[in-house]
Design a protein around this motif. Sequence first.
Motif, PDB file in Angstrom:
ATOM      1  N   GLN A  21       0.838  -1.273   0.200  1.00 12.32           N
ATOM      2  CA  GLN A  21      -0.004  -0.144  -0.071  1.00 12.32           C
ATOM      3  C   GLN A  21       0.896   1.222   0.067  1.00 12.32           C
ATOM      4  N   GLN A  22       0.743   2.049  -0.965  1.00 15.59           N
ATOM      5  CA  GLN A  22       1.515   3.082  -1.079  1.00 15.59           C
ATOM      6  C   GLN A  22       0.762   4.358  -0.300  1.00 15.59           C
ATOM      7  N   PRO A  23       1.416   5.237   0.434  1.00 19.92           N
ATOM      8  CA  PRO A  23       0.734   6.302   1.263  1.00 19.92           C
ATOM      9  C   PRO A  23       0.300   7.232   0.097  1.00 19.92           C
ATOM     10  N   THR A  24      -0.982   7.994   0.613  1.00 21.94           N
ATOM     11  CA  THR A  24      -1.556   8.618  -0.301  1.00 21.94           C
ATOM     12  C   THR A  24      -1.730  10.228   0.342  1.00 21.94           C
ATOM     13  N   LEU A  25      -1.935  11.131  -0.352  1.00 21.33           N
ATOM     14  CA  LEU A  25      -2.107  12.326  -0.033  1.00 21.33           C
ATOM     15  C   LEU A  25      -3.492  12.488   0.540  1.00 21.33           C
ATOM     16  N   ILE A  26      -3.538  13.021   1.794  1.00 17.61           N
ATOM     17  CA  ILE A  26      -4.792  13.390   2.375  1.00 17.61           C
ATOM     18  C   ILE A  26      -5.311  14.683   1.997  1.00 17.61           C
ATOM     19  N   ARG A  27      -4.407  15.788   2.301  1.00 10.98           N
ATOM     20  CA  ARG A  27      -4.776  17.150   1.749  1.00 10.98           C
ATOM     21  C   ARG A  27      -3.351  17.719   1.725  1.00 10.98           C
ATOM     22  N   GLN A  28      -3.598  19.147   1.204  1.00 10.33           N
ATOM     23  CA  GLN A  28      -2.146  20.012   1.034  1.00 10.33           C
ATOM     24  C   GLN A  28      -2.735  21.328   1.021  1.00 10.33           C
ATOM     25  N   SER A  29      -1.589  22.206   1.207  1.00 11.58           N
ATOM     26  CA  SER A  29      -1.810  23.648   1.349  1.00 11.58           C
ATOM     27  C   SER A  29      -0.464  24.303   0.870  1.00 11.58           C
ATOM     28  N   TYR A  30      -0.672  25.113  -0.237  1.00  8.85           N
ATOM     29  CA  TYR A  30       0.110  26.011  -0.760  1.00  8.85           C
ATOM     30  C   TYR A  30       0.148  27.362  -0.659  1.00  8.85           C
ATOM     31  N   GLU A  31      -1.157  27.695   0.169  1.00 12.28           N
ATOM     32  CA  GLU A  31      -1.426  29.187   0.178  1.00 12.28           C
ATOM     33  C   GLU A  31      -0.418  30.127   0.944  1.00 12.28           C
ATOM     34  N   HIS A  32      -0.066  29.502   1.964  1.00 13.21           N
ATOM     35  CA  HIS A  32       0.689  30.558   3.006  1.00 13.21           C
ATOM     36  C   HIS A  32       2.368  30.184   3.068  1.00 13.21           C
ATOM     37  N   GLY A  33       2.912  29.688   1.886  1.00  8.52           N
ATOM     38  CA  GLY A  33       4.134  29.115   2.034  1.00  8.52           C
ATOM     39  C   GLY A  33       5.344  30.202   2.446  1.00  8.52           C
ATOM     40  N   GLU A  34       5.302  31.433   1.637  1.00  8.51           N
ATOM     41  CA  GLU A  34       6.272  32.190   2.174  1.00  8.51           C
ATOM     42  C   GLU A  34       6.155  32.840   3.415  1.00  8.51           C
ATOM     43  N   THR A  35       4.733  33.104   3.851  1.00 16.09           N
ATOM     44  CA  THR A  35       4.503  33.854   5.044  1.00 16.09           C
ATOM     45  C   THR A  35       5.039  32.715   6.213  1.00 16.09           C
ATOM     46  N   LEU A  36       4.634  31.320   6.117  1.00 16.73           N
ATOM     47  CA  LEU A  36       4.995  30.211   7.132  1.00 16.73           C
ATOM     48  C   LEU A  36       6.715  30.219   7.079  1.00 16.73           C
ATOM     49  N   ALA A  37       7.134  30.371   5.906  1.00 12.70           N
ATOM     50  CA  ALA A  37       8.643  30.190   5.843  1.00 12.70           C
ATOM     51  C   ALA A  37       9.366  31.260   6.825  1.00 12.70           C
ATOM     52  N   GLY A  38       8.753  32.500   6.628  1.00  5.85           N
ATOM     53  CA  GLY A  38       9.258  33.764   7.436  1.00  5.85           C
ATOM     54  C   GLY A  38       9.166  33.576   8.957  1.00  5.85           C
ATOM     55  N   LEU A  39       7.901  32.902   9.450  1.00  6.18           N
ATOM     56  CA  LEU A  39       7.659  33.000  10.657  1.00  6.18           C
ATOM     57  C   LEU A  39       8.491  31.810  11.392  1.00  6.18           C
ATOM     58  N   ILE A  40       8.463  30.634  10.739  1.00  7.15           N
ATOM     59  CA  ILE A  40       9.409  29.361  11.223  1.00  7.15           C
ATOM     60  C   ILE A  40      10.943  30.070  11.264  1.00  7.15           C
ATOM     61  N   SER A  41      11.627  30.650  10.304  1.00  7.38           N
ATOM     62  CA  SER A  41      12.954  31.029  10.326  1.00  7.38           C
ATOM     63  C   SER A  41      13.225  32.037  11.410  1.00  7.38           C
ATOM     64  N   GLU A  42      12.265  32.874  11.881  1.00  7.61           N
ATOM     65  CA  GLU A  42      12.544  33.488  13.094  1.00  7.61           C
ATOM     66  C   GLU A  42      12.403  32.938  14.529  1.00  7.61           C
ATOM     67  N   LEU A  43      12.186  31.499  14.570  1.00 13.71           N
ATOM     68  CA  LEU A  43      12.112  30.857  15.897  1.00 13.71           C
ATOM     69  C   LEU A  43      13.192  30.773  16.173  1.00 13.71           C
ATOM     70  N   PRO A  44      13.585  30.678  17.580  1.00 11.68           N
ATOM     71  CA  PRO A  44      14.756  30.219  18.270  1.00 11.68           C
ATOM     72  C   PRO A  44      15.233  28.972  17.753  1.00 11.68           C
ATOM     73  N   THR A  45      16.658  28.711  17.588  1.00 11.92           N
ATOM     74  CA  THR A  45      17.113  27.353  17.341  1.00 11.92           C
ATOM     75  C   THR A  45      17.517  26.538  18.754  1.00 11.92           C
ATOM     76  N   ASN A  46      17.740  25.389  18.414  1.00 12.85           N
ATOM     77  CA  ASN A  46      18.170  24.530  19.573  1.00 12.85           C
ATOM     78  C   ASN A  46      17.423  24.388  20.886  1.00 12.85           C
ATOM     79  N   THR A  47      16.203  24.762  20.610  1.00 13.89           N
ATOM     80  CA  THR A  47      15.029  24.417  21.939  1.00 13.89           C
ATOM     81  C   THR A  47      14.416  23.210  21.868  1.00 13.89           C
ATOM     82  N   SER A  48      13.564  23.098  22.997  1.00 17.72           N
ATOM     83  CA  SER A  48      12.922  21.764  23.035  1.00 17.72           C
ATOM     84  C   SER A  48      11.788  21.756  22.085  1.00 17.72           C
ATOM     85  N   GLY A  49      11.441  22.695  21.278  1.00 18.29           N
ATOM     86  CA  GLY A  49      10.352  22.850  20.376  1.00 18.29           C
ATOM     87  C   GLY A  49      10.524  22.156  19.187  1.00 18.29           C
TER      88      GLY A  49
END
Length: 113
Positions: A21-49
Amino acid sequence: MGIDLQLHNGRPHRHKRRQKQQPTLIRQSYEHGETLAGLISELPTNTSGKLWMVDPYRDTLFNEQVAEAALREIPDLLNRCTSEAQTEAVRDLAAFLEACATTPGSYLVFVGD
C-alpha cells in the motif's frame, strides 16, 4: 523561499518501491508558503520545540507524535504574528498539525523550496 504543507496517511517515499500500500496524500496547502517560512525562520533554534527544525529549503517530515508536540508551540507562534496573513498561516499550520496528531500513521511534510 516558501514552505508548503502536505498531510499523508503514511510515510511518503521518494523512490518507488514495491509495497502493498502506497501512502496517499490526504490534503495539502500551498497558500501560505512564504509567510509560514518567514515565521518559522524567526524561531529560536536548539530549543525543546519542534518547529524550529523545519528547513525552508528541504523537505521535513513530522510523524503524529512530533506533530502533537509541535501543536504546543502554536500559541507562541500566534503571539509572534503581526499581520492577518501571518495569523491565517499559523492557523492553517495548526489545522495540519492537529490532523496529523489525530490520524494514526500519518505524516506531515513541510515541503521546502
